[in-house]
Design a protein around this motif. Sequence first.
Motif, PDB file in Angstrom:
ATOM      1  N   ILE A 214       7.294   3.374  -9.921  1.00 47.46           N
ATOM      2  CA  ILE A 214       7.013   2.944  -8.558  1.00 47.46           C
ATOM      3  C   ILE A 214       7.901   3.730  -7.604  1.00 47.46           C
ATOM      4  O   ILE A 214       9.121   3.764  -7.773  1.00 47.46           O
ATOM      5  CB  ILE A 214       7.293   1.436  -8.384  1.00 47.46           C
ATOM      6  CG1 ILE A 214       6.501   0.622  -9.405  1.00 47.46           C
ATOM      7  CG2 ILE A 214       6.959   0.984  -6.968  1.00 47.46           C
ATOM      8  CD1 ILE A 214       6.962  -0.816  -9.534  1.00 47.46           C
ATOM      9  N   ALA A 215       7.283   4.365  -6.614  1.00 50.54           N
ATOM     10  CA  ALA A 215       8.045   5.136  -5.629  1.00 50.54           C
ATOM     11  C   ALA A 215       7.710   4.648  -4.232  1.00 50.54           C
ATOM     12  O   ALA A 215       6.536   4.589  -3.844  1.00 50.54           O
ATOM     13  CB  ALA A 215       7.736   6.625  -5.761  1.00 50.54           C
ATOM     14  N   MET A 216       8.743   4.293  -3.490  1.00 50.39           N
ATOM     15  CA  MET A 216       8.614   3.906  -2.085  1.00 50.39           C
ATOM     16  C   MET A 216       9.177   5.026  -1.214  1.00 50.39           C
ATOM     17  O   MET A 216      10.080   5.771  -1.633  1.00 50.39           O
ATOM     18  CB  MET A 216       9.365   2.609  -1.833  1.00 50.39           C
ATOM     19  CG  MET A 216       8.702   1.387  -2.439  1.00 50.39           C
ATOM     20  SD  MET A 216       7.195   0.916  -1.553  1.00 50.39           S
ATOM     21  CE  MET A 216       7.901   0.191  -0.063  1.00 50.39           C
ATOM     22  N   PRO A 217       8.693   5.163   0.014  1.00 49.95           N
ATOM     23  CA  PRO A 217       9.175   6.258   0.876  1.00 49.95           C
ATOM     24  C   PRO A 217      10.676   6.235   1.118  1.00 49.95           C
ATOM     25  O   PRO A 217      11.287   7.280   1.302  1.00 49.95           O
ATOM     26  CB  PRO A 217       8.402   6.032   2.185  1.00 49.95           C
ATOM     27  CG  PRO A 217       7.186   5.261   1.796  1.00 49.95           C
ATOM     28  CD  PRO A 217       7.615   4.381   0.653  1.00 49.95           C
ATOM     29  N   SER A 218      11.280   5.051   1.110  1.00 48.37           N
ATOM     30  CA  SER A 218      12.683   4.943   1.528  1.00 48.37           C
ATOM     31  C   SER A 218      13.641   4.563   0.411  1.00 48.37           C
ATOM     32  O   SER A 218      14.764   4.144   0.669  1.00 48.37           O
ATOM     33  CB  SER A 218      12.801   3.912   2.651  1.00 48.37           C
ATOM     34  OG  SER A 218      12.279   2.660   2.226  1.00 48.37           O
ATOM     35  N   SER A 219      13.219   4.686  -0.841  1.00 45.18           N
ATOM     36  CA  SER A 219      14.112   4.322  -1.937  1.00 45.18           C
ATOM     37  C   SER A 219      13.834   5.194  -3.151  1.00 45.18           C
ATOM     38  O   SER A 219      12.781   5.826  -3.251  1.00 45.18           O
ATOM     39  CB  SER A 219      13.965   2.847  -2.306  1.00 45.18           C
ATOM     40  OG  SER A 219      12.663   2.578  -2.786  1.00 45.18           O
ATOM     41  N   LYS A 220      14.778   5.211  -4.087  1.00 43.52           N
ATOM     42  CA  LYS A 220      14.618   5.979  -5.312  1.00 43.52           C
ATOM     43  C   LYS A 220      13.528   5.350  -6.185  1.00 43.52           C
ATOM     44  O   LYS A 220      13.398   4.119  -6.248  1.00 43.52           O
ATOM     45  CB  LYS A 220      15.937   6.021  -6.083  1.00 43.52           C
ATOM     46  CG  LYS A 220      17.078   6.730  -5.360  1.00 43.52           C
ATOM     47  CD  LYS A 220      16.818   8.217  -5.243  1.00 43.52           C
ATOM     48  CE  LYS A 220      18.021   8.930  -4.635  1.00 43.52           C
ATOM     49  NZ  LYS A 220      17.760  10.383  -4.457  1.00 43.52           N
TER      50      LYS A 220
ATOM     51  N   PRO B 291       0.802  -1.227   0.000  1.00 43.06           N
ATOM     52  CA  PRO B 291       0.000   0.000   0.000  1.00 43.06           C
ATOM     53  C   PRO B 291       0.834   1.277   0.000  1.00 43.06           C
ATOM     54  O   PRO B 291       0.401   2.300  -0.544  1.00 43.06           O
ATOM     55  CB  PRO B 291      -0.819  -0.116   1.290  1.00 43.06           C
ATOM     56  CG  PRO B 291      -0.851  -1.577   1.603  1.00 43.06           C
ATOM     57  CD  PRO B 291       0.446  -2.130   1.115  1.00 43.06           C
ATOM     58  N   GLU B 292       2.027   1.223   0.604  1.00 44.17           N
ATOM     59  CA  GLU B 292       2.845   2.434   0.672  1.00 44.17           C
ATOM     60  C   GLU B 292       3.545   2.761  -0.641  1.00 44.17           C
ATOM     61  O   GLU B 292       4.136   3.838  -0.797  1.00 44.17           O
ATOM     62  CB  GLU B 292       3.880   2.322   1.792  1.00 44.17           C
ATOM     63  CG  GLU B 292       4.895   1.208   1.629  1.00 44.17           C
ATOM     64  CD  GLU B 292       4.452  -0.103   2.256  1.00 44.17           C
ATOM     65  OE1 GLU B 292       5.336  -0.898   2.633  1.00 44.17           O
ATOM     66  OE2 GLU B 292       3.217  -0.328   2.369  1.00 44.17           O
ATOM     67  N   ALA B 293       3.498   1.845  -1.596  1.00 44.77           N
ATOM     68  CA  ALA B 293       4.087   2.108  -2.912  1.00 44.77           C
ATOM     69  C   ALA B 293       3.167   3.035  -3.704  1.00 44.77           C
ATOM     70  O   ALA B 293       1.975   2.765  -3.852  1.00 44.77           O
ATOM     71  CB  ALA B 293       4.309   0.816  -3.666  1.00 44.77           C
ATOM     72  N   ARG B 294       3.719   4.131  -4.224  1.00 46.74           N
ATOM     73  CA  ARG B 294       2.967   5.026  -5.085  1.00 46.74           C
ATOM     74  C   ARG B 294       3.231   4.624  -6.536  1.00 46.74           C
ATOM     75  O   ARG B 294       4.373   4.340  -6.918  1.00 46.74           O
ATOM     76  CB  ARG B 294       3.363   6.474  -4.839  1.00 46.74           C
ATOM     77  CG  ARG B 294       3.156   6.922  -3.403  1.00 46.74           C
ATOM     78  CD  ARG B 294       3.547   8.369  -3.222  1.00 46.74           C
ATOM     79  NE  ARG B 294       2.589   9.261  -3.862  1.00 46.74           N
ATOM     80  CZ  ARG B 294       2.898  10.434  -4.420  1.00 46.74           C
ATOM     81  NH1 ARG B 294       4.159  10.851  -4.437  1.00 46.74           N
ATOM     82  NH2 ARG B 294       1.964  11.188  -4.967  1.00 46.74           N
ATOM     83  N   ILE B 295       2.170   4.599  -7.338  1.00 45.39           N
ATOM     84  CA  ILE B 295       2.253   4.061  -8.694  1.00 45.39           C
ATOM     85  C   ILE B 295       1.687   5.061  -9.692  1.00 45.39           C
ATOM     86  O   ILE B 295       0.598   5.607  -9.496  1.00 45.39           O
ATOM     87  CB  ILE B 295       1.468   2.734  -8.810  1.00 45.39           C
ATOM     88  CG1 ILE B 295       1.966   1.697  -7.809  1.00 45.39           C
ATOM     89  CG2 ILE B 295       1.549   2.188 -10.232  1.00 45.39           C
ATOM     90  CD1 ILE B 295       1.059   0.491  -7.727  1.00 45.39           C
ATOM     91  N   TRP B 296       2.446   5.288 -10.771  1.00 47.58           N
ATOM     92  CA  TRP B 296       1.968   6.018 -11.939  1.00 47.58           C
ATOM     93  C   TRP B 296       2.099   5.052 -13.121  1.00 47.58           C
ATOM     94  O   TRP B 296       3.149   4.422 -13.299  1.00 47.58           O
ATOM     95  CB  TRP B 296       2.815   7.248 -12.208  1.00 47.58           C
ATOM     96  CG  TRP B 296       2.812   8.269 -11.114  1.00 47.58           C
ATOM     97  CD1 TRP B 296       2.102   9.434 -11.071  1.00 47.58           C
ATOM     98  CD2 TRP B 296       3.590   8.253  -9.901  1.00 47.58           C
ATOM     99  NE1 TRP B 296       2.372  10.126  -9.914  1.00 47.58           N
ATOM    100  CE2 TRP B 296       3.290   9.422  -9.186  1.00 47.58           C
ATOM    101  CE3 TRP B 296       4.513   7.337  -9.358  1.00 47.58           C
ATOM    102  CZ2 TRP B 296       3.865   9.715  -7.952  1.00 47.58           C
ATOM    103  CZ3 TRP B 296       5.089   7.628  -8.135  1.00 47.58           C
ATOM    104  CH2 TRP B 296       4.767   8.811  -7.435  1.00 47.58           C
ATOM    105  N   SER B 297       1.076   4.914 -13.945  1.00 48.41           N
ATOM    106  CA  SER B 297       1.192   3.893 -14.987  1.00 48.41           C
ATOM    107  C   SER B 297       0.265   4.142 -16.159  1.00 48.41           C
ATOM    108  O   SER B 297      -0.700   4.898 -16.078  1.00 48.41           O
ATOM    109  CB  SER B 297       0.889   2.504 -14.400  1.00 48.41           C
ATOM    110  OG  SER B 297      -0.503   2.346 -14.160  1.00 48.41           O
ATOM    111  N   LYS B 298       0.597   3.463 -17.251  1.00 51.00           N
ATOM    112  CA  LYS B 298      -0.294   3.322 -18.410  1.00 51.00           C
ATOM    113  C   LYS B 298      -0.049   1.952 -19.001  1.00 51.00           C
ATOM    114  O   LYS B 298       1.083   1.628 -19.392  1.00 51.00           O
ATOM    115  CB  LYS B 298      -0.037   4.396 -19.466  1.00 51.00           C
ATOM    116  CG  LYS B 298      -1.021   4.308 -20.633  1.00 51.00           C
ATOM    117  CD  LYS B 298      -2.425   4.650 -20.180  1.00 51.00           C
ATOM    118  CE  LYS B 298      -3.499   4.139 -21.136  1.00 51.00           C
ATOM    119  NZ  LYS B 298      -3.763   2.690 -20.979  1.00 51.00           N
TER     120      LYS B 298
END
Length: 308
Positions: free
Chosen positions: A265-271, A236-243
């Motif tokens: 894919i963006a996680m709070p603690s990683s690039k 759930p904490e992973a932010r996702i932008w996609s097509k």
Amino acid sequence: MFFAEQEKWSSLCRDAVSELLSRYGEYGLNEGTFGLVALRETEARRAPAGFAFNGTWKCYPCSLVKAFHLVHVLRALECGEVDRPDDLDQAIRDMITWSSNTATNYIIDLLTHTTGDTALDPEVFVSWREKRENLNRFFEKLGWPEWAGCNITLKLMGDIRYGREAQLAGSDGSNLNVLTPLAGARLFHELFSGDLPLSAQAREMAQQILFRDRTRVDAALPSYQVSEFLGAHLPPEARIWSKAGYTSWTGDPRTSYYRHDLVRIAMPSSKPVILSVMSQGEAISEHGPRIFPEIGDFLFNRLVASFS
């Protein structure tokens, strides 16, 4: 190349590709039916760490072209090159959020001042085709080497083409829409960290439209392009932008059985990591609602979570 090769990243990606081909070989996934570009972003305006497997594979892109039309139409609006009818904002969002072909084709008409209908006389068709080529020229002018050989001039269809759309595709299909994993990855990199010719406001709008809010009550619907694609099993904490894009049998073997996903894919603690995944084949496409979420989970654990 717009990315930098780093041995640790390349080694992780090579191992991941090898395992995926082994796991899903029985479904027809092989070096000729699978392409992956994986980017690990660094600081803004700096080249990401990158890896490409079959990155120049030219294949039918299904609805991945809609991410390109999103950038184009936002730029055209900024430059005053298209009018803004009352329903355009809704069409732009529906094109991405629900992957609407109807909305996309409406936007193509607005961008190129063309319509798709019955076949045209040869001299009229030449002029019509030249207008459609504006969709390609917009990206050609950006000077990306990754754009070479790509084509996004055709409208989106769920089956075979008729009339002037069939004329444009060519009787041999030589002018069907074509993208590569590298072209998709370049678009997302430039949109989030690079130099696309968009204002900060338009760039933010594009990013908001591509964002997949998995807390929505309708986020589990297949047309939201998460539940049957790479982002389905991410935490759930992973932010996702996609097509994403997908075809079953269309009536034309040249456009049938593809499944793709372009995701950041963006996680709070990683690039953040960008994955451009393209695949072809009846088995991998039809079993994709299970396989693509598995691939997404695997790549997340190997390439995203490992850097947390």
